[in-house]
Scaffold this motif. Structure first.
Motif, short mmCIF file in Angstrom:
data_model
loop_
_atom_site.label_atom_id
_atom_site.label_comp_id
_atom_site.label_asym_id
_atom_site.label_seq_id
_atom_site.Cartn_x
_atom_site.Cartn_y
_atom_site.Cartn_z
N PRO A 107 0.80 -1.23 0.00
CA PRO A 107 0.00 0.00 0.00
C PRO A 107 0.83 1.27 0.00
O PRO A 107 0.33 2.34 -0.35
CB PRO A 107 -0.81 -0.12 1.30
CG PRO A 107 -0.02 -1.04 2.17
CD PRO A 107 0.67 -1.99 1.25
N VAL A 108 2.09 1.17 0.37
CA VAL A 108 2.94 2.36 0.44
C VAL A 108 3.20 2.94 -0.94
O VAL A 108 3.04 4.14 -1.18
CB VAL A 108 4.29 2.05 1.15
CG1 VAL A 108 5.19 3.27 1.11
CG2 VAL A 108 4.03 1.59 2.58
N ASP A 109 3.61 2.08 -1.89
CA ASP A 109 3.89 2.58 -3.24
C ASP A 109 2.86 2.11 -4.27
O ASP A 109 3.07 2.22 -5.47
CB ASP A 109 5.29 2.19 -3.68
CG ASP A 109 5.54 0.68 -3.64
OD1 ASP A 109 4.58 -0.07 -3.39
OD2 ASP A 109 6.69 0.27 -3.86
N SER A 110 1.72 1.57 -3.78
CA SER A 110 0.62 1.14 -4.66
C SER A 110 1.08 0.16 -5.73
O SER A 110 0.82 0.33 -6.92
CB SER A 110 -0.06 2.36 -5.32
OG SER A 110 -0.61 3.21 -4.36
N THR A 111 1.79 -0.87 -5.29
CA THR A 111 2.24 -1.91 -6.22
C THR A 111 1.79 -3.27 -5.72
O THR A 111 1.38 -3.43 -4.56
CB THR A 111 3.78 -1.92 -6.35
OG1 THR A 111 4.35 -2.16 -5.06
CG2 THR A 111 4.30 -0.62 -6.92
N VAL A 112 1.85 -4.24 -6.62
CA VAL A 112 1.58 -5.63 -6.25
C VAL A 112 2.66 -6.48 -6.90
O VAL A 112 2.98 -6.30 -8.08
CB VAL A 112 0.16 -6.06 -6.70
CG1 VAL A 112 -0.06 -5.83 -8.19
CG2 VAL A 112 -0.09 -7.52 -6.34
N SER A 113 3.26 -7.36 -6.14
CA SER A 113 4.32 -8.23 -6.67
C SER A 113 3.80 -9.66 -6.78
O SER A 113 2.88 -10.08 -6.07
CB SER A 113 5.56 -8.18 -5.78
OG SER A 113 5.24 -8.59 -4.47
N PHE A 114 4.43 -10.43 -7.69
CA PHE A 114 3.99 -11.81 -7.93
C PHE A 114 5.04 -12.54 -8.73
O PHE A 114 5.95 -11.93 -9.31
CB PHE A 114 2.66 -11.83 -8.70
CG PHE A 114 2.77 -11.27 -10.09
CD1 PHE A 114 2.99 -12.08 -11.19
CD2 PHE A 114 2.65 -9.90 -10.31
CE1 PHE A 114 3.10 -11.57 -12.47
CE2 PHE A 114 2.76 -9.36 -11.59
CZ PHE A 114 2.99 -10.21 -12.67
N LYS A 153 6.98 -6.80 -10.12
CA LYS A 153 6.34 -5.82 -9.24
C LYS A 153 5.70 -4.78 -10.14
O LYS A 153 6.39 -4.08 -10.89
CB LYS A 153 7.36 -5.17 -8.31
CG LYS A 153 6.76 -4.25 -7.25
CD LYS A 153 7.87 -3.69 -6.35
CE LYS A 153 7.31 -2.80 -5.26
NZ LYS A 153 8.39 -2.21 -4.42
N VAL A 154 4.35 -4.69 -10.11
CA VAL A 154 3.64 -3.79 -11.01
C VAL A 154 2.77 -2.83 -10.21
O VAL A 154 2.38 -3.12 -9.08
CB VAL A 154 2.77 -4.59 -12.01
CG1 VAL A 154 3.60 -5.61 -12.77
CG2 VAL A 154 1.60 -5.28 -11.30
N ILE A 166 1.58 -1.40 -15.14
CA ILE A 166 2.92 -1.05 -15.63
C ILE A 166 3.97 -1.61 -14.66
O ILE A 166 3.82 -1.50 -13.44
CB ILE A 166 3.08 0.48 -15.78
CG1 ILE A 166 2.22 0.96 -16.96
CG2 ILE A 166 4.54 0.86 -15.99
CD1 ILE A 166 2.23 2.45 -17.16
N ILE A 167 4.99 -2.23 -15.21
CA ILE A 167 6.00 -2.89 -14.40
C ILE A 167 6.90 -1.86 -13.71
O ILE A 167 7.48 -0.99 -14.36
CB ILE A 167 6.86 -3.84 -15.26
CG1 ILE A 167 5.96 -4.91 -15.91
CG2 ILE A 167 7.97 -4.49 -14.44
CD1 ILE A 167 6.66 -5.73 -16.99
N ASP A 168 6.99 -1.99 -12.39
CA ASP A 168 7.90 -1.14 -11.62
C ASP A 168 9.29 -1.77 -11.55
O ASP A 168 10.30 -1.08 -11.67
CB ASP A 168 7.33 -0.93 -10.21
CG ASP A 168 8.22 -0.06 -9.35
OD1 ASP A 168 8.66 1.00 -9.84
OD2 ASP A 168 8.50 -0.45 -8.20
N GLY A 188 6.67 -0.40 -19.73
CA GLY A 188 5.32 -0.86 -20.01
C GLY A 188 4.82 -1.98 -19.12
O GLY A 188 5.32 -2.19 -18.01
N THR A 189 3.86 -2.72 -19.62
CA THR A 189 3.22 -3.81 -18.88
C THR A 189 3.77 -5.15 -19.38
O THR A 189 4.76 -5.19 -20.11
CB THR A 189 1.69 -3.76 -19.09
OG1 THR A 189 1.37 -4.20 -20.42
CG2 THR A 189 1.14 -2.36 -18.88
N ASP A 190 3.09 -6.24 -19.01
CA ASP A 190 3.47 -7.55 -19.55
C ASP A 190 2.61 -7.91 -20.77
O ASP A 190 2.63 -9.05 -21.22
CB ASP A 190 3.36 -8.63 -18.48
CG ASP A 190 1.93 -8.86 -18.00
OD1 ASP A 190 1.01 -8.11 -18.44
OD2 ASP A 190 1.71 -9.75 -17.17
N ALA A 191 1.84 -6.95 -21.26
CA ALA A 191 0.99 -7.06 -22.47
C ALA A 191 -0.35 -7.73 -22.22
O ALA A 191 -1.18 -7.79 -23.12
CB ALA A 191 1.71 -7.75 -23.62
N ALA A 192 -0.59 -8.23 -21.00
CA ALA A 192 -1.89 -8.83 -20.69
C ALA A 192 -2.97 -7.76 -20.56
O ALA A 192 -4.15 -8.01 -20.81
CB ALA A 192 -1.81 -9.66 -19.42
#
Length: 412
Positions: A107-114, A153-154, A166-168, A188-192
């Protein structure tokens, strides 16, 4: 009697004006409501439409391989002749059926990793042979299974919807360490998916770990996919052009000999990404490659329709609903005095090994859900806006004409 008629005509004109005004007001208000809903549903967090489809795609994805079988190996070894190839395939696997793992919101940098686990299931009914065919390269399921791509991490879009997906960082880094300058950036993103409200003028940037670089697609055409209007974005020839043709590609040229002083085009040397192995990536059958690359190889038939890469993106949400990723794996073969099979070669060859076609299309059930929840509602809202505006204008004009005609008649 005349007063009643005039009052009725005025009332009709007023109602028409109100309907027209209401229809006009509904346009920006309706657009605002649609925008608000989309911005909420494309955020990558628990409970949204985007998150549900992002964790595990509902699209069946196939990866097909065609192997290039060399027809004249002895002739090449002895005489350094042109290499004659014949493609064998397809050998088809079902891929991307596993859900993302180790999903962690920040929540700090508004990202989600996977991480994205890899898996491959051989599909005999969609293949010309079996996994036991005499191509060692076909043991791809063994190499592919039980591996994972990431950690990614996006941005989840919570604080800025224009950055959603978008990929961080990739594997903890924002650069790849393979290229010089901006070519090394992860863009950019992973195109999905892409940030919503996609315009035709937008350049869609995405990162592909398969080719060890970020790349991009540009608008090609409007198409309709299962009743859903989408924009087809295509990978342009310019993306694999030489620095002479496209100066932006100067940092993708890593050596001067094989590339003919960086004038060759249509192939990418990714050896730094493959532990020094002489691997080159191109489009299938050397589509859009320079003549010096394809000239030593016979049996290739590049075809734009069959060998190009494209993404079909729904413009309101930015979701990719259909795609075809096509690329070719090649190896560099050059003269080597200490290797018996290579000592008589008189030229360098970039030899095609295989090409792959990874495709996915939104399923019928998902398409129906998408039409009902997104495009159908937008179309209905637009229809209501136009009906109210059109009906209101027609009523206002008709009643005012009748009123004026009636008054003129009464004066006479």
């Amino acid at each position: 009697m005349g007063c009643d008629r005039n009052c009725g005509l005025i009332a009709g004109a007023v109602i028409g004006a109100v309907l027209a005004v209401f229809g006009g007001i509904l346009m920006p208000v309706g657009d605002m409501l649609v925008e608000k809903t989309i911005k909420k549903e494309v955020v990558l967090e628990e409970g949204t439409i985007a998150f549900k489809n992002w964790v595990k795609t509902g699209t069946t994805v196939y990866r097909q391989f065609w192997i290039f079988d060399v027809q004249n190996p002895d002739e090449v070894v002895v005489n350094s002749s042109k290499i004659k190839v014949k493609q064998r395939g397809p050998y088809t696997y079902r891929v991307r059926y596993l859900a993302k793992e180790n999903i962690t919101q920040d929540p700090v940098d508004s990202t989600v990793s996977f991480v994205q686990p890899n898996g491959a299931i051989f599909e005999p009914s969609l293949s010309v042979g079996t996994e036991n065919d005499t191509f060692t390269i076909l043991n791809l399921a063994v190499a592919y299974n039980d591996t994972a791509d990431g950690v990614y991490k996006v941005f989840n879009g919570k604080d800025d919807i224009n950055k959603v997906a978008i990929i961080d960082s990739y594997k903890g880094k924002r650069n790849l360490s393979y290229w010089e300058s901006y070519c090394d950036m992860i863009n950019g993103t992973d195109a999905a998916s892409f940030p919503p409200f996609v315009e035709k003028s937008r350049v869609l940037r995405f990162f592909s770990s398969d080719i060890c670089r970020s790349i991009y697609a540009v608008f090609g055409s409007d198409i309709e996919l299962k009743g859903i209007p989408v924009y087809r974005f295509i990978l342009p020839a310019k993306a694999f052009a030489s620095p002479v043709q496209n100066p932006d590609n100067h940092c993708f040229c890593t050596e001067k000999v094989i590339s003919n002083n960086c004038t060759s085009y249509g192939v990418l040397d990714i050896s730094k990404c493959k532990q020094g192995r002489p691997v080159y990536i191109s489009l299938p059958h050397f589509l859009h490659a320079s003549p010096d690359i394809s000239e030593p190889i016979e049996g290739l038939n590049p075809n734009e329709e069959e060998h190009r890469t494209y993404l079909d993106v729904e413009p309101i949400t930015g979701f990719t609903l259909q795609f075809a990723k096509r690329l070719q794996v090649n190896i560099l073969v050059k003269p080597a005095r200490k290797i018996e099979a290579l000592k008589n070669l008189k030229r360098n060859y970039i030899v095609p090994i295989l090409w792959l076609n990874e495709t996915g299309t939104i399923g019928d059930e998902k398409a129906e859900m998408f039409r009902n929840q997104v495009t159908g509602k937008v179309k209905l809202l637009g229809l209501v806006e136009m009906v109210l505006l059109g009906l209101g204008v027609v009523m206002f004009v008709a009643f005012m004409i009748s009123y004026c005609a009636c008054r003129s008649k009464n004066r006479k």
